[in-house]
Design an enzyme around this catalytic site. Structure first.
Site, mmCIF file in Angstrom:
data_model
loop_
_atom_site.group_PDB
_atom_site.id
_atom_site.type_symbol
_atom_site.label_atom_id
_atom_site.label_comp_id
_atom_site.label_asym_id
_atom_site.label_seq_id
_atom_site.Cartn_x
_atom_site.Cartn_y
_atom_site.Cartn_z
ATOM 1 N N ARG A 161 0.836 -1.194 0.143
ATOM 2 C CA ARG A 161 0.106 0.045 -0.155
ATOM 3 C C ARG A 161 0.715 1.263 -0.069
ATOM 4 O O ARG A 161 0.231 2.489 -0.249
ATOM 5 C CB ARG A 161 -0.944 -0.194 1.085
ATOM 6 C CG ARG A 161 -2.109 -0.992 0.888
ATOM 7 C CD ARG A 161 -2.894 -1.073 2.310
ATOM 8 N NE ARG A 161 -2.221 -2.199 3.162
ATOM 9 C CZ ARG A 161 -2.743 -2.683 4.423
ATOM 10 N NH1 ARG A 161 -3.801 -2.073 4.877
ATOM 11 N NH2 ARG A 161 -2.010 -3.469 4.963
ATOM 12 N N GLY A 175 1.233 -14.786 6.553
ATOM 13 C CA GLY A 175 0.453 -14.186 7.905
ATOM 14 C C GLY A 175 1.293 -14.010 8.899
ATOM 15 O O GLY A 175 2.395 -14.674 9.295
ATOM 16 N N ASP A 192 6.031 -1.741 12.037
ATOM 17 C CA ASP A 192 5.576 -0.748 11.266
ATOM 18 C C ASP A 192 4.887 0.214 12.243
ATOM 19 O O ASP A 192 3.783 1.088 11.827
ATOM 20 C CB ASP A 192 4.886 -0.903 9.978
ATOM 21 C CG ASP A 192 3.326 -1.866 10.606
ATOM 22 O OD1 ASP A 192 3.075 -2.102 11.494
ATOM 23 O OD2 ASP A 192 2.417 -2.285 9.553
ATOM 24 N N TYR A 230 36.891 26.663 -11.128
ATOM 25 C CA TYR A 230 36.778 25.488 -11.858
ATOM 26 C C TYR A 230 37.542 25.933 -13.548
ATOM 27 O O TYR A 230 36.918 26.881 -13.806
ATOM 28 C CB TYR A 230 35.368 24.791 -11.967
ATOM 29 C CG TYR A 230 35.037 23.931 -12.839
ATOM 30 C CD1 TYR A 230 36.089 22.590 -12.547
ATOM 31 C CD2 TYR A 230 34.040 23.737 -13.500
ATOM 32 C CE1 TYR A 230 35.631 21.329 -13.352
ATOM 33 C CE2 TYR A 230 33.757 22.529 -14.390
ATOM 34 C CZ TYR A 230 34.454 21.639 -14.379
ATOM 35 O OH TYR A 230 34.187 20.470 -15.069
ATOM 36 N N ALA A 273 37.865 47.198 -7.996
ATOM 37 C CA ALA A 273 36.491 46.584 -8.563
ATOM 38 C C ALA A 273 36.417 46.087 -9.937
ATOM 39 O O ALA A 273 37.326 46.638 -10.639
ATOM 40 C CB ALA A 273 35.455 47.643 -8.188
HETATM 41 C C1 UD1 Z 1 -2.408 -6.698 12.093
HETATM 42 C C2 UD1 Z 1 -3.391 -7.344 12.926
HETATM 43 C C3 UD1 Z 1 -4.480 -6.531 13.224
HETATM 44 C C4 UD1 Z 1 -3.959 -5.317 14.001
HETATM 45 C C5 UD1 Z 1 -3.049 -4.475 13.074
HETATM 46 C C6 UD1 Z 1 -2.157 -3.464 13.833
HETATM 47 C C7 UD1 Z 1 -3.208 -9.748 12.150
HETATM 48 C C8 UD1 Z 1 -3.762 -10.578 11.453
HETATM 49 N N1 UD1 Z 1 -3.660 -8.697 12.081
HETATM 50 O O1 UD1 Z 1 -3.266 -5.992 10.756
HETATM 51 O O2 UD1 Z 1 -5.259 -7.167 14.031
HETATM 52 O O3 UD1 Z 1 -5.167 -4.515 14.251
HETATM 53 O O4 UD1 Z 1 -1.922 -5.486 12.568
HETATM 54 O O5 UD1 Z 1 -1.380 -2.621 13.516
HETATM 55 O O6 UD1 Z 1 -2.090 -9.996 12.672
HETATM 56 N N2 UD1 Z 1 4.189 -9.518 8.515
HETATM 57 C C9 UD1 Z 1 4.970 -10.553 8.561
HETATM 58 N N3 UD1 Z 1 4.708 -11.660 7.658
HETATM 59 C C10 UD1 Z 1 3.499 -11.840 7.128
HETATM 60 C C11 UD1 Z 1 2.665 -10.911 7.365
HETATM 61 C C12 UD1 Z 1 2.987 -9.592 7.961
HETATM 62 O O7 UD1 Z 1 6.113 -10.353 8.764
HETATM 63 O O8 UD1 Z 1 3.377 -12.725 6.472
HETATM 64 C C13 UD1 Z 1 4.376 -8.290 9.416
HETATM 65 C C14 UD1 Z 1 4.204 -7.108 8.590
HETATM 66 O O9 UD1 Z 1 5.350 -6.779 7.811
HETATM 67 C C15 UD1 Z 1 3.815 -5.976 9.417
HETATM 68 C C16 UD1 Z 1 3.116 -6.720 10.735
HETATM 69 O O10 UD1 Z 1 3.286 -8.095 10.260
HETATM 70 O O11 UD1 Z 1 4.769 -5.352 10.233
HETATM 71 C C17 UD1 Z 1 1.449 -7.013 10.360
HETATM 72 O O12 UD1 Z 1 1.219 -7.070 9.226
HETATM 73 P P1 UD1 Z 1 0.143 -6.314 8.411
HETATM 74 O O13 UD1 Z 1 -0.058 -6.784 7.098
HETATM 75 O O14 UD1 Z 1 0.405 -4.648 8.233
HETATM 76 O O15 UD1 Z 1 -1.115 -6.585 9.315
HETATM 77 P P2 UD1 Z 1 -2.535 -5.565 9.469
HETATM 78 O O16 UD1 Z 1 -3.660 -5.758 8.350
HETATM 79 O O17 UD1 Z 1 -1.790 -4.252 9.808
HETATM 80 CA CA CA Z 2 0.127 -2.916 9.566
#
Ligand code: UD1
Ligand code: CA
Length: 475
Positions: free
Chosen positions: A19, A84, A108, A392, A428
């Site tokens: 995003r 996930g 993040d 230069y 000058a």
């Molecule tokens: C997630 C939570 C949500 C919460 C929100 C808070 C889950 C399913 N949802 O959603 O409930 O309100 O954070 O900010 O956890 N990441 C990985 N590997 C993956 C997927 C994600 O390392 O396979 C990391 C991402 O880089 C990120 C963090 O996990 O730093 C959260 O992932 P993101 O996709 O941002 O989750 P949200 O949709 O924000």
């Molecule tokens: Ca997030």
């Protein structure tokens, strides 16, 4: 001591950050001179986890090398496919000591406050929880996972927005993505996760209901300041978080005695140091290793990038980078100091002046419309308006050396390499190509000749000719 209470911290940073629509990994975007993940790792420091694990995936090399640079002790865990947050934690837990507490945060959420994390850890331990999730009440909860509480008011589960019913979506208490777990309880819960959800992923959020069912030792702990847990998924949220960070940084400086006239338009990186009684006028940006000593005045509309400013100096409407500005020295309005500019005490760089890789001695002045490149200027010297240091030759750069108490006439071209001795002058409009000895005046221009009556003869029909005639001029 808290430092003994946290076994491990896991930072999730494998996401694509699609995003953001950027060629740079999401967690490597910067706020106030530090990357997003840099802010997260900084917030974890006071908790002193014995081990720090960072899950990386998208832009693996860039994220990994940045993490190693800022947190050399961190262990990075590679998640090759983004299945996930639950999957990321499964990988991070591999080979981990089976007892103690583990903190899980997303990479993040740059506004996390160390004090809030410390209190969260205290509460988790005091309540004897196996799982604690930090929650927040948001004015606009959309996009976040919602906290579903049971009839007794304790947490039942977390539902992601995409899987939520309309009723569930109306809940404004959200999952901040900050959790504490007992390592053994988490390890057995993540093993039970399934991907039966709208995204077909393993959700870490589902472990709350699993732990609740097996031991009933799970709690949602509401945090007070929702801004601390804002996550960044897109550019708008990046800007929003940067604004909160700016407010926080400016407030700290004001508490320490810095006068910030308009905090809303003043941007100061976390890497900058300011003494008390510094004044910053609106529209200024201070970054890098910039340090400003007491009594200095910065702005309005001034950029200082890795600039050292001495006591009582003033810099107005100017752009300065990689420079040293001595005590009581003045710069601007509208000047440009490039890398390697050194202004001694009380030196002056006035309006519309560019300086590069040059030192300007104590009390010396370059007041108007000049370019000073690759020069060494002594003390008490004045550089006349519109003087150019011609450094230069089209192929190489050369040095100009100007002594003490020199008077360079306006519109002098100093063709380097060239030296002007102590106390010397230049006339000058001179083009100085040879050294001027101490005490001499260098004159290098055609002698003036007046051709009388020229306008009356050659421009007889003009207003100039009429005016000249009126003044008594003849052909
Ligand atoms: C997630 C939570 C949500 C919460 C929100 C808070 C889950 C399913 N949802 O959603 O409930 O309100 O954070 O900010 O956890 N990441 C990985 N590997 C993956 C997927 C994600 O390392 O396979 C990391 C991402 O880089 C990120 C963090 O996990 O730093 C959260 O992932 P993101 O996709 O941002 O989750 P949200 O949709 O924000
Ligand atoms: Ca997030």
């Amino acid at each position: 001591m808290l430092s003994h209470k946290l076994e491990t911290a896991i930072v999730l940073a494998a996401g694509e950050g699609t995003r953001m629509k950027s060629g740079t990994a999401k967690v490597l975007h910067t706020i106030a001179g530090r990357t997003i993940i840099g802010h997260v790792l900084e917030a974890l420091k006071p908790l002193s986890p014995k081990e720090l694990r960072v899950v990386v995936g998208a832009s693996r090399e860039a994220v990994e090398s940045h993490v190693k640079e800022i947190s050399p002790n961190a262990i990075t865990v590679f998640q090759s496919e983004r299945n996930g947050t639950g999957h990321a934690v499964q990988l991070a837990l591999a080979g981990l000591k089976a007892s103690g507490n583990v903190l899980v945060v997303a990479g993040d959420t740059p506004l996390l406050n160390p004090l809030t994390l410390t209190e969260f850890l205290e509460a988790h331990i005091e309540m004897g929880n196996e799982a604690s999730v930090m929650t927040a009440s948001l004015p606009d909860p959309s996009g976040y996972g919602r906290i579903i509480r049971d009839e007794t008011g304790s947490i039942a589960r977390i539902v992601e927005e995409r899987d939520a019913t309309d009723d569930e979506k109306s809940v404004d208490e959200i999952n901040t993505g900050v959790y504490l777990f007992d390592i053994a309880a988490l390890t057995s819960a993540v093993a039970k996760l399934t991907n039966k959800n709208s995204q077909g992923e393993l959700y870490l959020t589902d472990v709350i209901a699993l732990i609740k069912a097996s031991s009933n030792k799970a709690s949602a702990i509401l945090s007070f300041d929702f801004t601390e847990t804002l996550g960044i998924n897109d550019r708008a949220q990046l800007a929003e978080c940067a604004n909160y960070m700016r407010e926080r940084i400016n407030l700290e400086h004001m508490k320490a005695g810095v006068a910030i006239i308009d905090p809303a338009s003043t941007w100061i990186d976390v890497t900058v140091t300011l003494a008390s009684d510094v004044t910053i006028y609106p529209g200024s940006w201070l970054s890098g290793t910039t340090s400003v000593a007491t009594g200095a005045i910065i702005g309005p509309r001034t950029t200082l990038d890795s600039v050292q400013v001495g006591e009582g100096a003033s810099i107005i409407e100017s752009h300065c980078t990689g420079s040293v500005i001595g005590p009581q020295a003045t710069v601007g309005p509208f000047s440009f100091l490039r890398a390697g500019s050194h202004l001694a005490a009380k030196a002056k760089v006035g309006a519309y002046v560019e300086v590069k890789n040059s030192s300007i001695g104590e009390g010396s002045k370059v007041p108007h419309l000049s370019y000073v490149g690759d020069a060494t200027i002594g003390s008490g010297t004045n550089i006349g308006a519109a003087t150019i240091f011609v450094n230069y030759d089209g192929v190489e750069k050369h040095k100009t050396i100007i002594g003490d108490e020199v008077r360079i006439g306006s519109d002098t071209m100093l063709v380097a390499p060239v030296t002007v001795g102590d106390g010397a002058y230049t006339a000058a409009g001179s083009v100085i190509t040879e050294d001027v000895p101490a005490g001499a005046i260098g004159v290098a221009r055609a002698k003036q000749k007046n051709i009388l009556g020229w306008v009356l003869r050659k421009r007889s029909a003009t207003k100039s000719a009429q005016a000249a005639k009126k003044a008594g001029a003849t052909e």
